[in-house]
Design a protein around this motif. Sequence first.
Motif, short mmCIF file in Angstrom:
data_model
loop_
_atom_site.label_atom_id
_atom_site.label_comp_id
_atom_site.label_asym_id
_atom_site.label_seq_id
_atom_site.Cartn_x
_atom_site.Cartn_y
_atom_site.Cartn_z
N THR A 48 0.86 -1.18 0.00
CA THR A 48 0.00 0.00 0.00
C THR A 48 0.89 1.22 0.00
N ALA A 50 0.82 5.38 0.31
CA ALA A 50 -0.03 6.49 0.74
C ALA A 50 0.11 7.70 -0.18
N GLN A 51 1.16 7.74 -0.98
CA GLN A 51 1.37 8.88 -1.87
C GLN A 51 1.81 8.39 -3.24
#
Length: 168
Positions: A48, A50-51
């Motif tokens: 994953t 986040a940015q």
Amino acid sequence: GIQTSQFNVNKLNVSGISTFNGNIDVNADLDVDGHTNLDNVSVAGFATFAQTVLINNNSRLNFRDANAAILHESSMLKIQTAGAGGDVRLRTNSSGGSSGDIIFNGGSIGEILRAHGAGHIDVTNSLNVGAGVSVVGIVTAANFLKADGSAVGGLASDSSRNTLGGTN
């Protein structure tokens, strides 16, 4: 220093540089705050982000193996496959239904093609076909012209599709 083959502690707080000469085995979450340089990363499960994920120019994001990739090369974004069964499919609304269009934009021109989820395709400007066209169903056109610009069968029509003259 301490010289032992195994050193058990409940909590280790280190400030400063730490150097490890062997493998590090972490059997729990690893939380890294700050910049981290990793030469090779192998992920066995989900990742994953986040940015933004940056893939440098002339690098590729491979799927399966090198036979399926997304890459940026010479100012072009390419989605490509190689080998047998190398279809490229774009899909919206994979759960079913007729919503979800696939839209192609052409720079400052804007939308140039829209494939509607219901099955029809809109082309904003002209459609050039290099070979024959086969149509099953009704063809509706503002005017039917031959390649030389003359009316088909001597029939011509205006923009309201009114027949102007000709023979059958």
